[in-house]
Design a protein around this motif. Structure first.
Motif, short mmCIF file in Angstrom:
data_model
loop_
_atom_site.label_atom_id
_atom_site.label_comp_id
_atom_site.label_asym_id
_atom_site.label_seq_id
_atom_site.Cartn_x
_atom_site.Cartn_y
_atom_site.Cartn_z
N UNK A 43 18.50 39.71 38.40
CA UNK A 43 19.73 40.48 38.23
C UNK A 43 20.57 39.90 37.10
N UNK A 44 20.56 38.58 36.96
CA UNK A 44 21.34 37.92 35.91
C UNK A 44 20.82 38.27 34.52
N UNK A 45 19.50 38.20 34.32
CA UNK A 45 18.95 38.51 32.99
C UNK A 45 19.07 40.00 32.70
N UNK A 46 19.07 40.83 33.72
CA UNK A 46 19.28 42.26 33.51
C UNK A 46 20.73 42.53 33.09
N UNK A 47 21.66 41.75 33.65
CA UNK A 47 23.07 41.94 33.32
C UNK A 47 23.41 41.44 31.92
N UNK A 48 22.75 40.36 31.50
CA UNK A 48 23.03 39.80 30.17
C UNK A 48 21.73 39.29 29.56
N UNK A 49 20.92 40.22 29.06
CA UNK A 49 19.57 39.86 28.59
C UNK A 49 19.52 39.11 27.27
N UNK A 50 20.67 38.90 26.64
CA UNK A 50 20.68 38.23 25.33
C UNK A 50 21.00 36.74 25.43
N UNK A 51 20.96 36.17 26.62
CA UNK A 51 21.33 34.77 26.82
C UNK A 51 20.11 33.94 27.20
N UNK A 52 19.71 33.06 26.30
CA UNK A 52 18.52 32.25 26.53
C UNK A 52 18.59 31.39 27.77
N UNK A 53 19.76 30.83 28.06
CA UNK A 53 19.91 29.94 29.22
C UNK A 53 19.56 30.66 30.52
N UNK A 54 19.91 31.92 30.62
CA UNK A 54 19.58 32.68 31.83
C UNK A 54 18.08 32.86 31.97
N UNK A 55 17.40 33.11 30.85
CA UNK A 55 15.94 33.27 30.90
C UNK A 55 15.25 31.96 31.26
N UNK A 56 15.79 30.84 30.79
CA UNK A 56 15.22 29.54 31.15
C UNK A 56 15.31 29.32 32.67
N UNK A 57 16.48 29.59 33.23
CA UNK A 57 16.66 29.39 34.67
C UNK A 57 15.83 30.39 35.47
N UNK A 58 15.70 31.60 34.96
CA UNK A 58 14.81 32.58 35.60
C UNK A 58 13.38 32.04 35.60
N UNK A 59 12.96 31.49 34.46
CA UNK A 59 11.64 30.87 34.39
C UNK A 59 11.48 29.73 35.38
N UNK A 60 12.53 28.94 35.55
CA UNK A 60 12.49 27.82 36.50
C UNK A 60 12.26 28.31 37.93
#
Length: 392
Positions: A181-198
């Motif tokens: 939900x976080x990466x969908x809300x703000x897909x342009x933020x690398x930090x969110x994708x890193x935590x999603x990957x984690x």
């Protein structure tokens, strides 16, 4: 004597009755209120000035009373009774005004709300348009700040969950949902994708641990492989976003590459994992020793001995004080030993003994140390935990 006494009494009375009486003026009026601009924003640090001079030109008018608004746009003043012109000044610019009659002892609230219809009608069409444009931008900024605040709270909670789940490889599926939900809300933020990957990586480890307990190879479990594959894809997205930034954060790019390498290795894609670790070392040379060590571990565990040896040598060159690359190097080289039938002795290739001795020097209490000592003993070598490698 009686005459003198009466005379003194009269004199005393004269003193009492001829003492001056101080005149009392009218009680001041109390004025307070709030000041905001035409966009509704508070005006802090502006001046609210009072004058009874309503006839002079604005440039010549004197304001004997002036108070500043506080950080909330509020002001208060104590003024003598009278008919006043009250003017709000932003620097030298007169932003708003009101007229008011103040009586002795009055307690009046006088707000300067520049969103009022009367004030807005006094503005030019261009000024009104500027205010509308500002309101739209301010609303967008407020909305973005609300989203960011919520995402920061999500990141904090998810990181806490991951830390708590790590020792037992617990289930973090709910955290995956939150981060999606976080990466969908703000897909342009690398930090969110890193935590999603984690979260995906941690859930893959959770499922793999369950497979291991059941005696099932994790690489045959499609769900496990998918978690690791999706994790690697999330890290890749983070790397792309961070690399495209005006000021790329090389440390974050390196860390994402390292995590991607781990996810790829656990999904069985060793060559891709090796490339990711190489990318991490290139992005952040200050931690190259760690990234090359991870590359060596993955290659060694996959029985890619030549690749493991090459990565171990790079790790040693980048960080001579890391023990594990020496152990990996020793293990790879000992497998290349030759056995002399005549002497019935094992001969290790060059560099093997030195690698083992250096490992023991750096990590004498490591669980792998007893096995290393046995190997050195079988080679007829004296164990030296203070070993110093010679010059190359």
């Amino acid at each position: 004597m009686l005459k003198r006494t009466l005379t003194a009494a009269v004199a005393m009375l004269a003193i009492v009755f001829t003492a001056p009486v101080k005149a009392q003026g009218p009680a001041p009026a109390s004025v307070h209120g709030h000041v905001n601009d035409a966009a509704g924003a508070v005006l802090a640090g502006v001046q609210v000035k009072f004058t009874t001079d309503k006839t002079s030109e604005a440039k010549d008018r004197k304001f004997p009373i002036s108070v500043d608004t506080d950080s909330n746009g509020d002001y208060k003043a104590s003024v003598p009774p009278g008919d006043y012109l009250i003017v709000v000044f932003k620097g030298t610019v007169q932003a708003d005004y009101q007229t008011v009659t103040l009586k002795a002892g009055d307690d009046k609230t006088i707000n300067f709300d520049m969103t009022r219809e009367e004030y807005m009608k006094s503005l030019t069409p261009e000024q009104r348009q500027q205010i509308e444009d500002f309101k739209k931008k301010n609303a967008a900024a407020s909305s973005a700040n609300a989203v960011i605040g919520k995402l920061n709270a999500t990141l904090k909670q998810v990181r806490a969950d991951l830390a708590a789940a790590a020792p037992t490889k617990g289930d973090v599926s709910s955290d995956i949902t939150q981060m999606k939900q976080a990466v969908d809300a703000k897909p342009d933020t690398g930090l969110l994708w890193v935590t999603y990957g984690d979260t995906l990586l941690a859930q893959g480890d959770h499922l793999a641990a369950a497979d291991k307990a059941a005696g099932k190879p994790s690489l045959t479990d499609e769900e496990v492989v998918k978690e690791y594959t999706d994790s690697a894809a999330a890290y890749k997205k983070a790397i792309e976003l961070d690399s495209a930034a005006s000021k790329p954060n090389t440390a974050e790019i390196a860390a994402a590459n390292n995590q991607m390498g781990t996810a790829l290795a656990r999904s069985g894609k060793i060559d891709d994992a090796t490339a990711a670790f190489e990318g991490a070392a290139k992005a952040d040379p200050t931690k190259a020793g760690m990234y090359y060590k991870n590359e060596a571990v993955v290659a060694f565990n996959s029985n890619q001995n030549d690749a493991a040896l090459a990565a171990a040598d790079k790790a040693i060159a980048a960080d001579p004080n890391g023990p594990d690359p020496y152990w990996i190097k020793g293990q790879v080289l000992i497998a290349k030993s030759t056995f002399d039938q005549k002497t019935q002795k094992l001969t290790a290739p060059p560099g093997c003994v030195e690698a083992y001795q250096k490992f023991l020097e750096l990590a004498p209490n490591d669980p792998k140390a007893p096995g290393v000592k046995e190997v050195l003993t079988s080679l007829g070598e004296k164990i030296d935990t203070k070993f110093k490698a010679g010059k190359k």
